[in-house]
Design an enzyme around this catalytic site. Sequence first.
Site, mmCIF file in Angstrom:
data_model
loop_
_atom_site.group_PDB
_atom_site.id
_atom_site.type_symbol
_atom_site.label_atom_id
_atom_site.label_comp_id
_atom_site.label_asym_id
_atom_site.label_seq_id
_atom_site.Cartn_x
_atom_site.Cartn_y
_atom_site.Cartn_z
ATOM 1 N N ASP A 51 7.878 -3.841 13.116
ATOM 2 C CA ASP A 51 6.979 -3.306 12.097
ATOM 3 C C ASP A 51 6.232 -4.493 11.496
ATOM 4 O OD1 ASP A 51 5.672 -2.033 10.042
ATOM 5 O OD2 ASP A 51 7.419 -0.918 9.329
ATOM 6 N N ASP A 78 12.226 1.477 4.944
ATOM 7 C CA ASP A 78 11.118 1.538 5.907
ATOM 8 C C ASP A 78 11.595 1.143 7.309
ATOM 9 O OD1 ASP A 78 11.571 -0.988 4.838
ATOM 10 O OD2 ASP A 78 9.458 -1.577 4.838
ATOM 11 N N TYR A 131 0.791 -1.222 0.000
ATOM 12 C CA TYR A 131 0.000 0.000 0.000
ATOM 13 C C TYR A 131 0.831 1.284 0.000
ATOM 14 C CZ TYR A 131 -3.638 -3.227 1.531
ATOM 15 O OH TYR A 131 -4.496 -4.280 1.611
ATOM 16 N N TYR A 180 24.240 -3.531 9.127
ATOM 17 C CA TYR A 180 23.375 -4.385 8.309
ATOM 18 C C TYR A 180 23.499 -3.951 6.843
ATOM 19 C CZ TYR A 180 18.938 -6.983 7.508
ATOM 20 O OH TYR A 180 17.959 -7.850 7.092
ATOM 21 N N SER A 222 3.063 -6.718 5.783
ATOM 22 C CA SER A 222 3.160 -7.892 4.906
ATOM 23 C C SER A 222 4.251 -8.829 5.417
ATOM 24 C CB SER A 222 3.515 -7.461 3.485
ATOM 25 O OG SER A 222 2.704 -6.402 3.066
#
Lengths: 203, 203
Positions: free
Chosen positions: A86, A71, A10, A65, A89
């Site tokens: 978080d 995000d 989205y 990382y 999905s």
Amino acid sequence: MILCDIGNSYFHFNINGKIFDEAQCSIKNQKVYFISVNAKKTKELLSKNPNSINLAKYVTFNTHYQGLGIDRIMACKTIEEGVVVDAGSAITIDIMLNSLHLGGYILPGINALNRSYKQISPILDQHFTMQVDLKILPSTTIEAISYGSIGMIVAMIEKVAKNKKIYFTGGDGMYLAKFFKNSIYIKDLVFRGMHQTIKEIKA
Amino acid sequence: MILCDIGNSYFHFNINGKIFDEAQCSIKNQKVYFISVNAKKTKELLSKNPNSINLAKYVTFNTHYQGLGIDRIMACKTIEEGVVVDAGSAITIDIMLNSLHLGGYILPGINALNRSYKQISPILDQHFTMQVDLKILPSTTIEAISYGSIGMIVAMIEKVAKNKKIYFTGGDGMYLAKFFKNSIYIKDLVFRGMHQTIKEIKA
């Protein structure tokens, strides 16, 4: 100010502090500050809003990382210490210490887990019940897959977080936060990171 | 004596004590003692071996669980006390106490978890590394999904088992057993339950 967090599924807009979740991007000819993990949707946003600014180019963030999603960077950026979850999905679990990102995990999201059973056997092709009591042992298939899936997510977060504070965000963040005492749900956690990045650019 | 455990994905044969894993059923005109969770494969076995006997009709097992899979019943039947983990296409975790089945969970199997990422995002479409060190924080996407998935399975089993002994079986059973001190891998656990059932029938 218009912010947009383009996820796997989205567009999420923040327009003057109010959050709008929209499957379609209806904003036009605006200067949108955005981040994206979806190249196709990025093109869509930029074709309608050519003057938009991709904050990924400007953000500063301390991590070892390799290839950390933008995000996840934004969700973690304003957290000095604790565990950032978080839950969308995918479910990302990231560990912050002294504003340094130490690493993190990616689990399939609740919907992805539910779908995965379907491919194993028609008997397991059932919709989860979200009314999960993790203290009760499952005694039906629907309980076994629902408590099993939610249970394994919760068990993993517990093991990673230990006694650290847990910051939840994302579509299933509020639901998952309920299973943890030392937790807080922050709907706009990613936008907070974006706001801070904009402040840093303008400083 | 020929035993056959028909799973979601494969036929597993036990012929005079030796185990054969075969994608195709090549046994013909034999009296096969079998169990099955796959109706299509059951037909295939019966068309080639019409005198075969479905042990599901004869098995006795104490549980309050509704619709417990016959493979789970057989895996648990010879365990008086402890946690039984059958790690195949799905991972079942069942709790036995005084030869009574108290309930259990169903998780997606390792392969199903791996496949589930693919559907979330192309970035997550990567093959797991099975070289997982759960003490190390992931610092790449492949580590984040591998350690995340294996980690959530292990965390769930730990939480359910606590200090109880864990009996592993199934295709990924040996792999998962390595993460637990108080565990044993029993390749033929389901067949042991089938053997005991045959003994009970003949007694």
